[in-house]
Design a protein around this motif. Structure first.
Motif, PDB file in Angstrom:
ATOM      1  N   MET A   1       0.471  -9.824   5.410  1.00  0.00           N
ATOM      2  CA  MET A   1      -0.604 -10.583   4.814  1.00  0.00           C
ATOM      3  C   MET A   1      -0.045 -11.423   3.664  1.00  0.00           C
ATOM      4  SD  MET A   1      -3.642  -9.379   2.309  1.00  0.00           S
ATOM      5  CE  MET A   1      -4.345  -8.152   3.339  1.00  0.00           C
ATOM      6  N   LEU A   2      -0.383 -12.672   3.651  1.00  0.00           N
ATOM      7  CA  LEU A   2       0.062 -13.550   2.581  1.00  0.00           C
ATOM      8  C   LEU A   2      -0.845 -13.398   1.369  1.00  0.00           C
ATOM      9  CD1 LEU A   2       1.021 -16.811   4.481  1.00  0.00           C
ATOM     10  CD2 LEU A   2       2.514 -15.010   3.655  1.00  0.00           C
ATOM     11  N   SER A   3      -0.288 -13.746   0.217  1.00  0.00           N
ATOM     12  CA  SER A   3      -1.044 -13.695  -1.024  1.00  0.00           C
ATOM     13  C   SER A   3      -1.449 -15.108  -1.428  1.00  0.00           C
ATOM     14  CB  SER A   3      -0.177 -13.048  -2.103  1.00  0.00           C
ATOM     15  OG  SER A   3       0.991 -13.821  -2.288  1.00  0.00           O
ATOM     16  N   ILE A   4      -2.080 -15.252  -2.565  1.00  0.00           N
ATOM     17  CA  ILE A   4      -2.526 -16.561  -3.053  1.00  0.00           C
ATOM     18  C   ILE A   4      -1.361 -17.530  -3.167  1.00  0.00           C
ATOM     19  CG2 ILE A   4      -3.475 -17.756  -5.073  1.00  0.00           C
ATOM     20  CD1 ILE A   4      -5.359 -15.308  -5.397  1.00  0.00           C
ATOM     21  N   CYS A   5      -0.187 -17.030  -3.589  1.00  0.00           N
ATOM     22  CA  CYS A   5       0.979 -17.903  -3.776  1.00  0.00           C
ATOM     23  C   CYS A   5       1.821 -18.046  -2.509  1.00  0.00           C
ATOM     24  CB  CYS A   5       1.848 -17.401  -4.925  1.00  0.00           C
ATOM     25  SG  CYS A   5       2.695 -15.842  -4.589  1.00  0.00           S
ATOM     26  N   ASN A   6       1.316 -17.560  -1.387  1.00  0.00           N
ATOM     27  CA  ASN A   6       1.993 -17.626  -0.084  1.00  0.00           C
ATOM     28  C   ASN A   6       3.208 -16.718   0.037  1.00  0.00           C
ATOM     29  OD1 ASN A   6       0.170 -19.485   1.013  1.00  0.00           O
ATOM     30  ND2 ASN A   6       1.277 -21.192   0.091  1.00  0.00           N
ATOM     31  N   SER A   7       3.398 -15.784  -0.891  1.00  0.00           N
ATOM     32  CA  SER A   7       4.470 -14.808  -0.721  1.00  0.00           C
ATOM     33  C   SER A   7       3.907 -13.644   0.084  1.00  0.00           C
ATOM     34  CB  SER A   7       4.997 -14.321  -2.076  1.00  0.00           C
ATOM     35  OG  SER A   7       4.040 -13.501  -2.701  1.00  0.00           O
ATOM     36  N   ASP A   8       4.773 -12.789   0.517  1.00  0.00           N
ATOM     37  CA  ASP A   8       4.346 -11.637   1.306  1.00  0.00           C
ATOM     38  C   ASP A   8       4.488 -10.368   0.474  1.00  0.00           C
ATOM     39  OD1 ASP A   8       3.346 -10.334   3.495  1.00  0.00           O
ATOM     40  OD2 ASP A   8       5.237 -10.309   4.595  1.00  0.00           O
ATOM     41  N   CYS A   9       4.181 -10.473  -0.827  1.00  0.00           N
ATOM     42  CA  CYS A   9       4.392  -9.341  -1.727  1.00  0.00           C
ATOM     43  C   CYS A   9       3.493  -8.152  -1.401  1.00  0.00           C
ATOM     44  CB  CYS A   9       4.245  -9.762  -3.185  1.00  0.00           C
ATOM     45  SG  CYS A   9       2.701 -10.573  -3.580  1.00  0.00           S
ATOM     46  N   CYS A  10       2.314  -8.380  -0.851  1.00  0.00           N
ATOM     47  CA  CYS A  10       1.410  -7.277  -0.547  1.00  0.00           C
ATOM     48  C   CYS A  10       1.992  -6.320   0.502  1.00  0.00           C
ATOM     49  CB  CYS A  10       0.062  -7.804  -0.075  1.00  0.00           C
ATOM     50  SG  CYS A  10      -0.885  -8.594  -1.382  1.00  0.00           S
ATOM     51  N   SER A  11       2.658  -6.868   1.517  1.00  0.00           N
ATOM     52  CA  SER A  11       3.203  -5.993   2.555  1.00  0.00           C
ATOM     53  C   SER A  11       4.402  -5.196   2.044  1.00  0.00           C
ATOM     54  CB  SER A  11       3.593  -6.804   3.784  1.00  0.00           C
ATOM     55  OG  SER A  11       4.697  -7.633   3.506  1.00  0.00           O
ATOM     56  N   GLU A  12       5.046  -5.678   0.980  1.00  0.00           N
ATOM     57  CA  GLU A  12       6.217  -4.996   0.417  1.00  0.00           C
ATOM     58  C   GLU A  12       5.843  -3.994  -0.664  1.00  0.00           C
ATOM     59  OE1 GLU A  12       8.847  -8.045  -0.989  1.00  0.00           O
ATOM     60  OE2 GLU A  12       8.739  -9.141   0.896  1.00  0.00           O
ATOM     61  N   CYS A  13       4.614  -4.016  -1.142  1.00  0.00           N
ATOM     62  CA  CYS A  13       4.203  -3.190  -2.280  1.00  0.00           C
ATOM     63  C   CYS A  13       3.782  -1.801  -1.825  1.00  0.00           C
ATOM     64  CB  CYS A  13       3.060  -3.867  -3.028  1.00  0.00           C
ATOM     65  SG  CYS A  13       2.539  -2.954  -4.501  1.00  0.00           S
ATOM     66  N   SER A  14       4.361  -0.787  -2.454  1.00  0.00           N
ATOM     67  CA  SER A  14       4.020   0.596  -2.130  1.00  0.00           C
ATOM     68  C   SER A  14       2.753   1.048  -2.864  1.00  0.00           C
ATOM     69  CB  SER A  14       5.179   1.519  -2.499  1.00  0.00           C
ATOM     70  OG  SER A  14       5.409   1.470  -3.898  1.00  0.00           O
ATOM     71  N   ARG A  15       2.229   0.212  -3.762  1.00  0.00           N
ATOM     72  CA  ARG A  15       1.049   0.579  -4.551  1.00  0.00           C
ATOM     73  C   ARG A  15      -0.151  -0.315  -4.250  1.00  0.00           C
ATOM     74  NH1 ARG A  15       2.829   1.650 -10.613  1.00  0.00           N
ATOM     75  NH2 ARG A  15       0.707   2.435 -10.648  1.00  0.00           N
ATOM     76  N   LYS A  16      -0.220  -0.848  -3.027  1.00  0.00           N
ATOM     77  CA  LYS A  16      -1.303  -1.778  -2.688  1.00  0.00           C
ATOM     78  C   LYS A  16      -2.673  -1.139  -2.839  1.00  0.00           C
ATOM     79  CE  LYS A  16      -3.223  -4.972   0.522  1.00  0.00           C
ATOM     80  NZ  LYS A  16      -3.399  -5.421   1.837  1.00  0.00           N
ATOM     81  N   LYS A  17      -2.782   0.133  -2.537  1.00  0.00           N
ATOM     82  CA  LYS A  17      -4.082   0.802  -2.658  1.00  0.00           C
ATOM     83  C   LYS A  17      -4.557   0.772  -4.111  1.00  0.00           C
ATOM     84  CE  LYS A  17      -6.606   4.914  -1.360  1.00  0.00           C
ATOM     85  NZ  LYS A  17      -6.584   6.185  -0.682  1.00  0.00           N
ATOM     86  N   GLU A  18      -3.658   1.017  -5.058  1.00  0.00           N
ATOM     87  CA  GLU A  18      -3.999   0.960  -6.481  1.00  0.00           C
ATOM     88  C   GLU A  18      -4.233  -0.486  -6.931  1.00  0.00           C
ATOM     89  OE1 GLU A  18      -1.142   3.254  -8.943  1.00  0.00           O
ATOM     90  OE2 GLU A  18      -0.355   3.801  -6.968  1.00  0.00           O
ATOM     91  N   CYS A  19      -3.465  -1.401  -6.359  1.00  0.00           N
ATOM     92  CA  CYS A  19      -3.490  -2.815  -6.729  1.00  0.00           C
ATOM     93  C   CYS A  19      -4.790  -3.481  -6.318  1.00  0.00           C
ATOM     94  CB  CYS A  19      -2.299  -3.518  -6.067  1.00  0.00           C
ATOM     95  SG  CYS A  19      -2.413  -5.298  -5.992  1.00  0.00           S
ATOM     96  N   GLY A  20      -5.172  -3.263  -5.094  1.00  0.00           N
ATOM     97  CA  GLY A  20      -6.369  -3.904  -4.558  1.00  0.00           C
ATOM     98  C   GLY A  20      -6.061  -5.104  -3.693  1.00  0.00           C
ATOM     99  N   GLY A  21      -4.824  -5.596  -3.735  1.00  0.00           N
ATOM    100  CA  GLY A  21      -4.442  -6.759  -2.933  1.00  0.00           C
ATOM    101  C   GLY A  21      -4.701  -8.053  -3.675  1.00  0.00           C
ATOM    102  N   CYS A  22      -3.809  -9.004  -3.502  1.00  0.00           N
ATOM    103  CA  CYS A  22      -3.869 -10.272  -4.211  1.00  0.00           C
ATOM    104  C   CYS A  22      -5.130 -11.071  -3.876  1.00  0.00           C
ATOM    105  CB  CYS A  22      -2.631 -11.103  -3.895  1.00  0.00           C
ATOM    106  SG  CYS A  22      -2.605 -12.697  -4.720  1.00  0.00           S
ATOM    107  N   ILE A  23      -5.345 -11.315  -2.619  1.00  0.00           N
ATOM    108  CA  ILE A  23      -6.488 -12.134  -2.209  1.00  0.00           C
ATOM    109  C   ILE A  23      -7.802 -11.403  -2.501  1.00  0.00           C
ATOM    110  CG2 ILE A  23      -7.656 -13.148  -0.205  1.00  0.00           C
ATOM    111  CD1 ILE A  23      -4.820 -13.848   0.838  1.00  0.00           C
ATOM    112  N   GLU A  24      -7.820 -10.115  -2.231  1.00  0.00           N
ATOM    113  CA  GLU A  24      -9.033  -9.330  -2.441  1.00  0.00           C
ATOM    114  C   GLU A  24      -9.455  -9.289  -3.914  1.00  0.00           C
ATOM    115  OE1 GLU A  24      -6.941  -7.777   1.212  1.00  0.00           O
ATOM    116  OE2 GLU A  24      -6.355  -8.395  -0.786  1.00  0.00           O
ATOM    117  N   THR A  25      -8.477  -9.328  -4.829  1.00  0.00           N
ATOM    118  CA  THR A  25      -8.796  -9.256  -6.265  1.00  0.00           C
ATOM    119  C   THR A  25      -8.805 -10.629  -6.934  1.00  0.00           C
ATOM    120  OG1 THR A  25      -6.475  -8.943  -6.914  1.00  0.00           O
ATOM    121  CG2 THR A  25      -7.785  -6.945  -6.455  1.00  0.00           C
ATOM    122  N   GLY A  26      -8.639 -11.682  -6.143  1.00  0.00           N
ATOM    123  CA  GLY A  26      -8.615 -13.025  -6.700  1.00  0.00           C
ATOM    124  C   GLY A  26      -7.413 -13.281  -7.591  1.00  0.00           C
ATOM    125  N   GLY A  27      -6.291 -12.614  -7.281  1.00  0.00           N
ATOM    126  CA  GLY A  27      -5.074 -12.801  -8.072  1.00  0.00           C
ATOM    127  C   GLY A  27      -5.014 -11.940  -9.319  1.00  0.00           C
TER     128      GLY A  27
END
Length: 150
Positions: A1-27
């Motif tokens: 999944m791409l993020s707002i900045c078009n990087s793929d940082c969400c798929s590489e993050c081991s803490r996405k559940k805590e983070c909420g995701g880039c697009i989902e949290t509006g950055g």
């Protein structure tokens, strides 16, 4: 999944559940701010790339021996927010754990130490540390005027 900045940082993050995701949290991962998402929302992709290159050039212009960057990565504050000892015996953290910064690590030749570089729109931090972030020392910490158009 791409993020707002078009990087793929969400798929590489081991803490996405805590983070909420880039697009989902509006950055606003981890409830904080992401420098890359801010830049993309402010000025679009072309200016985003220009700002990133300008920051790389700003860091390289510092003239710190062996500190030459070719790229910056997005780094979670909780990962790079080291505790620095002060001369009075106290310690201080200079970053915010819930923020995503631009940064990189540069190995110092013929040394077991590295430079760590972290920046956002307001501040630039260059530090030196040993393996795993041990014995960190502040090399430079300064307010920036770059990043945003006034």
């Amino acid at each position: 999944m791409l993020s707002i900045c078009n990087s793929d940082c969400c798929s590489e993050c081991s803490r996405k559940k805590e983070c909420g995701g880039c697009i989902e949290t509006g950055g606003h991962p981890f409830g904080g701010e992401c420098i890359a998402a801010e830049w993309m929302k402010e000025c679009g992709y072309e200016e985003f790339l220009n700002r990133k290159m300008a920051l790389i050039n700003e860091i390289n212009a510092l003239g710190i021996k062996y500190l030459k960057l070719t790229d910056l990565n997005l780094l979670n504050g909780f990962y790079v927010n080291l505790e620095y000892p002060l001369l009075n015996g106290q310690s201080v953290k200079l970053l915010k754990d819930d923020k995503v910064y631009w940064g990189n690590q540069i190995e110092i030749p013929n040394s077991s130490r590295c430079y760590g570089v972290v920046a956002d729109n307001e501040y630039l931090l260059v530090c030196e540390y040993g393996c795993g972030g041990t014995e960190p020392q502040i090399i430079l910490y300064k307010r920036r005027c770059g990043g945003r158009k006034e």
